[in-house]
Structure formats: C-alpha cells, structure tokens
Design an enzyme around this catalytic site. Sequence first.
Site, PDB file in Angstrom:
ATOM      1  N   GLU A 199       0.786  -1.225   0.000  1.00 25.70           N
ATOM      2  CA  GLU A 199       0.000   0.000   0.000  1.00 25.70           C
ATOM      3  C   GLU A 199       0.826   1.287   0.000  1.00 25.70           C
ATOM      4  O   GLU A 199       0.358   2.318  -0.480  1.00 25.70           O
ATOM      5  CB  GLU A 199      -0.945   0.003   1.206  1.00 25.70           C
ATOM      6  CG  GLU A 199      -2.002  -1.090   1.183  1.00 25.70           C
ATOM      7  CD  GLU A 199      -2.999  -0.912   0.050  1.00 25.70           C
ATOM      8  OE1 GLU A 199      -3.267   0.246  -0.328  1.00 25.70           O
ATOM      9  OE2 GLU A 199      -3.490  -1.932  -0.473  1.00 25.70           O
ATOM     10  N   SER A 235     -46.659 -20.613  45.770  1.00 27.01           N
ATOM     11  CA  SER A 235     -46.061 -21.493  46.781  1.00 27.01           C
ATOM     12  C   SER A 235     -44.554 -21.327  46.937  1.00 27.01           C
ATOM     13  O   SER A 235     -43.967 -21.947  47.838  1.00 27.01           O
ATOM     14  CB  SER A 235     -46.377 -22.955  46.441  1.00 27.01           C
ATOM     15  OG  SER A 235     -47.759 -23.208  46.582  1.00 27.01           O
TER      16      SER A 235
END
Length: 755
Positions: A178, A452
């Site tokens: 690059e 319960s």
Amino acid sequence: MKNKPWLRYLLVTALKLAVVVSTALVFYLMYLDASLSRVFASERYQAPALVYASETSIYPGKRLTKQQLIRQLERLSYQRSTNTEETGYYSHAGSTLMVHRRPFEFADGPQMSRRVEIRFDGNTVQSIRDWSSSAALRELRLEPQLVGRINPLDNEDRLLIGLELVPNLLIETLLLVEDRNFYHHSGVSPWSVMRALVANIKAGRTVQGGSTLTQQLVKNLYLTREQTLWRKFHEAMMALVIDYRFDKNTILETYLNEVYFGQDGRHAIHGIGLASQYYFGRQVQELTASQVALLIAMVKGPSYYDPRRYPERAKSRRDTILRLMYENDLLAKSNYIAAVETPLVVRESRRLVEEGYPHYIDRIRRELGKIVLPPDWHEVGLKIYTAMDVELQSTAQKALAAGVPGKDMEGIQGAMVISDYRQGGIRALVGSTVPSALGFNRALMALRPIGSLIKPVIYASAMTVSDKMHLGSRVVDEPVSLEDEHGKPWQPENYDKEYLGEMLIYEALVKSRNIPAVRIGLRVGTKTLVNYLKAMGVTTPINSYPSLTLGAVELSPLAVNRIFATIANDGKYQPLRAITSITTHSGETVYKASDTKPEPVYSTAVSYMTRYGMAGVVSQGTASALQDVLDGATVAAKTGTTNDYKDSWFVSVDGDNVVTTWLGRDDNQPTGFTGSSGALQVTREVYRQAPPRPMSLRPVDGVTLQSFHRLKGVRIPADCQQAVSLPAPPLSLEDDINCNAEIEQKSWLERLFGG
C-alpha cells in the site's frame, strides 16, 4: 519590457495571485492544523464495548467431559487437527485431549499461548500437563467467548490494538503493498501519484491508486468517497498536517485500527484486530503468513475480495500478495510454497457473535448505568467480562423457546434466570420465549405473584424465630378461618381442597400444603416475612397482608432467584451481577466487582434444613417428575402455582446454581399449567442438556439426623415403624419416647406461642 506592458501586467497579476493563494493556503493549513490535530489526537475513532462470557477454568478433579470441552473449544473457533504446533488447534485420542491455547488479555492480565495435554477419567479431568516441559499444571484458563458489543454512538466495531501486538510480517506486507515509502514521505508522495497516473494511462482505466496510507486514513476518517479534484486536494492537505503533527507509528497504528474489512450485519468491521477474529477466530498476533496475505489483499476492496462470496478471486489476490512477500524477502521459499498451497479457510459464520443474547446484554446495559465509567470510554474501548456461561445461556434460550413438550404454547411467555449462588454471578438470563428479540425483558421486569415459592421462606423464617422449630416439628392441616386486611372473613384452602390433619413441617413443605404455611406464616408475622424478603434483595413494594403467606407478592424471576440463592448460599445474601470486571481494550482496569462480604439472613443450620426439605420436594413431592434427568444427583426444588393457573413457577438448587423458571401470559390469562406441569418441564430440558452437579446434603454444624414420629413431631427410636429421619438441632434424650408416641406433646406452635 517597455515595449511589452501586457507581459509586465501578467507577471504582476500572477505575483499578486500567488501571494493571495499562498496567504489563503497558509490560513487554510493553520485552520486544518488547529481543528484536525485536536480531533485526531483525541477522537480518531469510536471503539465499542466488547462483551465477553466467563472464562473456562480447567483443573484436575473438575467435573467435565472431553466432549463438553471440545464443544467449548469449537465455540471459540479452535480447529481440530493432527498437528497442534500452532495456536488455536486441538486434537484428541482416547481419553486424551491436546490443546494449544491462544494468548489472551484476561481481565487480570495477559497470558501467553500454551500447549497442554489434558487427560480425562470419565466425567472428570484427571490431569493437565504442559507439553514442552511435561510439568503438571494446577489450572488452565481458556479465553472467554465474545458474546456481544455495546456501542451507543454508531455501528462501527473495532478492537483497538497497539502497534507492538501486530506481527512485523503484517506491517511490512501492508507497507509493501500500500505505501512503500511510508516512512520517507511527508504524508503525500508525488512519485506515487505519477507512477499511478502512468499505470492508469497505459491501462486505459484506473488500476492503481497514488494515495499514501496517511491519505487513505484521512479519507476513511473525515472525508466522503466522491471523486473530485477538491476532495483530493483537501485529502492531500489534511495528510500533510497529520504527518507534520504526529509520528509515523501513531499514524500507522491508527490506520491499522481504522481500515475497513467488511460488514457483520449492520456492524462495520474496522481494524486488523477485530478482522482477524471475524475471519479467522484468532488474535492478530497468531496470524499465519497466508492469513496475513488475505487480510492485506482485502484492504483494496473487502467486498470485492470477500473470501466467503468470492473465494477464487480472494485466493488469487492472496497468492499475488504472497508472491510479493517472497520476492521482497519477507518469506522464505519453503514458507512461501507452504502458504500458497494452504487452502483458503475462514470462519463459516458471517457473524462475529454466533448467537444473540439480547436479554443478557440488556442486563449488562442496566448494570453499566450504575458503574462510573470514564466519560471518554468510547475513545479507548472497553472489554466487559461477565459471569455468562455460554452453554447454559444457549441451553436456557432453546429450552424456553421450545416450551413444554407436547403442549400448545401459543400466547404463553416465559423467563429463566440461572445464577452461581456462591459467587453471585448471573450465568444465564432469558426474558422471552423469542430469545432473538429483546422487547420486554420479563426476567427483569415482569412482576408476578410467586404462589407457593413463599413456603421455603416461611419455614426458614419460622426456624429462625424459634430454635425449637425444625423439619420434625408438628403442624396441623385443618380448615382455618381468618380475617383479611380489610377485616373480612378469609378461608384459605389447599390446592386439592382436602385436609390431612397432623403432619410434620417436612411433609407440609414436600407436599406444598397451604394451610400449614398459612398457620405458621401468620404466627411468625407477615411483617417479619416482609423483613426477611427485603433482607434477601427484594426492593419492590410488599404488602404485609395475610395473603402473603400464600405467595401474594409480585416479584420478577431475577428477584425470586436472589431469594433462593440466599437459601442455597448457607443463608447469606449477596447481590447477583452479570458484570465481573471491565478493562480498556489495552488492558487497563476500569472496574472490578467488589468482593463484598455476604450478609447473613438465615443461619447455616436453618438454610440447610430448608434445602433438605426442598430436596424432598424432588425425591417424593411435587417436583418428582424431575428425577429422570438427574441421574441420581441430589437437587432441591420448589414448584409454584398461582390462582387460576395464571403463573407457573419452578426453582431448583443444585451443587452450583439456582435455576428459576416462570411461564405465564402477558395479559394475565390462565395458562393451564401448574408449577410441575409447566415451568418444571422447561427446567427439566435444561438439566437434560446440561446435567447438574449434585447438591450436598451432608449435615452441617448445629444439626444432626434424628428420628421423629411422622405424625406427632416427637423423637422416637429409629427402629420404629412410624420413624422418619430428619435433620434438626440436637434434642435432649428425655424427649425420646416409645414408638407409639404416647407422651402428650404440645405442637411447636403451642410451645412457641402458647394455647
């Protein structure tokens, strides 16, 4: 010159224009320098908070099968191979597993890669040895799995990495392809522009770009992609300023963290650190030559060279990069040949996070809101380490989505919470039967009557109020008439509308009888029950009405889990949390969950007796349907059903976790499920997929196993026909009577409260 006034005019005009342009350029550069430098220094990019599950700790003696560990390795993108010289690979034969653990920045610091041999003895880890030294290891930590990202600013994802972690081969290859003169130009390379211009003219099209890495970085960070002369000029000027103000390594590091590598759904993958995980499931420092070449190849066009969509195109470009690496002495010939012959292999999944966990992430967001974070955390990124167990979370989501086998689940919703009651970590949290969608998180927000489930709290509170109370104490299951909070007659009933007369507290709990719970709860006092509930983390309002004794209190599944985690944790309360610690992407600690001392609510003896009774619920009570998936493991549990079958609850306690499951409808209509026919069946499937570790019922200090008459609640010889062995505080020998329990004994309620 006297004969050519027009030439003089042109020269003067050109000079004036040059002065104007130069002045404008100077002011323009000054403006760029003042604005761009500040932004680049502190706000180059936004980094997300990366969320990790809990790490896996492996040690000799741990209950873990080889197949369970292999599944975990594959979730972490480890690959099976006969050769484990490289990190991220495993092999196995017989009872032996070879693993080359990756390096990872754990919450408490980095650990290097390690190659180990793990031997199994059935369902247990037998030994762990370092492969290179053959030394026995006490522990091996596997890196945690990435399970989510949090980024409130945008949809750009990245894992910030320092230049020191990036392999030299990757850096040199990037510059080779690059920007070869990166360390020698001033941000703009005229020679590169000329070279590209010539190449493009020869080809008759754009085949080469002249932008430097600095220009590419500026374009990605600050500019649009329009192809105009003004944009190119603007790009060049900005590159000059950046190069002048910042050193080359800072620019290169920024580029490596910014470069775009494709899309993960709506999330853009930026930076070499996250790209290496997205495509290969590896840390950047683990990348091979062929993987480095593929990533550098994709810089030119991540969509065009997508290895999943266009494998042949991507491989051709990769091989071209490899050839350049070889021709420029970055690779030896043998390594080049091996790399070129390596197949193009990337992760099959297009998602960085394989499975979504929106409800658990929602809990993390809520906890983050209570943690003081650096105001600029999005500039440095965060790593959030959690208590999530990925296998349990995934199992819970699937079980809740599947619902009750063979039953119509249309319109029925649910939630599940699994916590490690010793550490206080939330290991799984699901807030809907549709696990992929967030919506309303019922695990946190749904307030429903618990029915319960209140009974273990009542009995534990009663045993705390009086040390004479225990599982062998006598209670009476007979009709009772009371007044409710409005002074009106109230006649509570049992589920089956029958009454069994005299029984032990143990039997009342195992069979989930309502009347004994009401009698004892009212004698203890509803205000006392409220205080115990609040001591176990309940923050929502609780009315101290008589109906509280039948579970008329609305709690979320998470709040219920906290209550039973207290009972499981020897009666000690501690908050439940998802987040264990937070660091920046570079490893700096931002937050660590404090090791607060658990607050005692019940004694160890009382919580043990309560768990013992709940174990009876599984072995012979309302949760007996759970037994066939336990393989003999001891588990304590409690079912819960509310009026008209509107809510189905189930809570279980094993050797590690508390599992809370709720089923119901958002419109509060009946479900048709009891606790055992609904929520229990969902938990049953979780235990089928993830077998629990047995809970210990070995008596604790202050409690011994003694024999009681199964109806009258007094001690009798162990060989009596009516004898039942139960844990209780040591009772004096004079309380022993004959098998018929002929000595008149007052009930526990009569002895404690009179009458």
